[in-house]
Design a protein around this motif. Structure first.
Motif, PDB file in Angstrom:
ATOM      1  N   GLU A  41       0.833  -1.199   0.000  1.00  0.00           N
ATOM      2  CA  GLU A  41       0.000   0.000   0.000  1.00  0.00           C
ATOM      3  C   GLU A  41       0.871   1.254   0.000  1.00  0.00           C
ATOM      4  OE1 GLU A  41      -3.169   2.613   0.018  1.00  0.00           O
ATOM      5  OE2 GLU A  41      -3.128   0.479  -0.444  1.00  0.00           O
ATOM      6  N   ALA A  42       1.943   1.248   0.781  1.00  0.00           N
ATOM      7  CA  ALA A  42       2.844   2.399   0.818  1.00  0.00           C
ATOM      8  C   ALA A  42       3.523   2.581  -0.539  1.00  0.00           C
ATOM      9  CB  ALA A  42       3.877   2.217   1.923  1.00  0.00           C
ATOM     10  N   ALA A  43       3.933   1.498  -1.188  1.00  0.00           N
ATOM     11  CA  ALA A  43       4.569   1.584  -2.495  1.00  0.00           C
ATOM     12  C   ALA A  43       3.583   2.092  -3.543  1.00  0.00           C
ATOM     13  CB  ALA A  43       5.119   0.220  -2.904  1.00  0.00           C
ATOM     14  N   ARG A  44       2.338   1.630  -3.471  1.00  0.00           N
ATOM     15  CA  ARG A  44       1.319   2.078  -4.414  1.00  0.00           C
ATOM     16  C   ARG A  44       1.066   3.576  -4.255  1.00  0.00           C
ATOM     17  NH1 ARG A  44      -3.513   3.716  -4.360  1.00  0.00           N
ATOM     18  NH2 ARG A  44      -3.806   3.305  -2.154  1.00  0.00           N
ATOM     19  N   LYS A  45       0.954   4.014  -3.003  1.00  0.00           N
ATOM     20  CA  LYS A  45       0.717   5.433  -2.744  1.00  0.00           C
ATOM     21  C   LYS A  45       1.904   6.273  -3.195  1.00  0.00           C
ATOM     22  CE  LYS A  45      -0.759   8.720   0.772  1.00  0.00           C
ATOM     23  NZ  LYS A  45      -0.392   9.793  -0.087  1.00  0.00           N
ATOM     24  N   ARG A  46       3.108   5.786  -2.979  1.00  0.00           N
ATOM     25  CA  ARG A  46       4.321   6.502  -3.413  1.00  0.00           C
ATOM     26  C   ARG A  46       4.335   6.632  -4.936  1.00  0.00           C
ATOM     27  NH1 ARG A  46       8.482   9.847  -1.870  1.00  0.00           N
ATOM     28  NH2 ARG A  46      10.282   9.436  -3.156  1.00  0.00           N
ATOM     29  N   ALA A  47       3.981   5.547  -5.647  1.00  0.00           N
ATOM     30  CA  ALA A  47       3.948   5.583  -7.108  1.00  0.00           C
ATOM     31  C   ALA A  47       2.897   6.578  -7.603  1.00  0.00           C
ATOM     32  CB  ALA A  47       3.673   4.189  -7.659  1.00  0.00           C
ATOM     33  N   ALA A  51       3.670   9.960  -9.788  1.00  0.00           N
ATOM     34  CA  ALA A  51       2.991  10.223 -11.051  1.00  0.00           C
ATOM     35  C   ALA A  51       2.290  11.576 -11.025  1.00  0.00           C
ATOM     36  CB  ALA A  51       1.993   9.112 -11.347  1.00  0.00           C
ATOM     37  N   ALA A  52       1.758  11.949  -9.869  1.00  0.00           N
ATOM     38  CA  ALA A  52       1.068  13.228  -9.739  1.00  0.00           C
ATOM     39  C   ALA A  52       2.050  14.384  -9.554  1.00  0.00           C
ATOM     40  CB  ALA A  52       0.102  13.188  -8.564  1.00  0.00           C
TER      41      ALA A  52
END
Length: 75
Positions: A41-47, A51-52
């Motif tokens: 979840e932390a990696a997904r949020k970081r990605a 991107a943003a």
């Protein structure tokens, strides 16, 4: 003092609940699954944040996402 220590030790021993190996392994699997889910979840949020453009990238992330920054062929 010796009697107090013995009584305290007996109280500690009576409060412990021995667990079986299968109970421990089930707990360990659950703990590892929770940790990996949290890490994913932390990696997904970081990605998403990269991107943003809301967070600053480190060197590795910059190299992976914008390799043209490291192109020295012009020099």
């Amino acid at each position: 003092m010796g009697a107090e220590d013995e009584q305290k030790q007996e109280n500690e021993q009576s409060r412990t609940n021995p667990i079986t190996e299968s109970q421990f392994l089930a707990w360990k699997r659950q703990k590892d699954a929770d940790a990996s889910a949290k890490k994913a979840e932390a990696a997904r949020k970081r990605a998403e944040d990269i991107a943003a453009g809301t967070v600053q990238m480190n060197g590795r992330e910059l190299f992976l996402h914008e390799p043209w920054v490291f192109d020295n062929s012009q020099y």
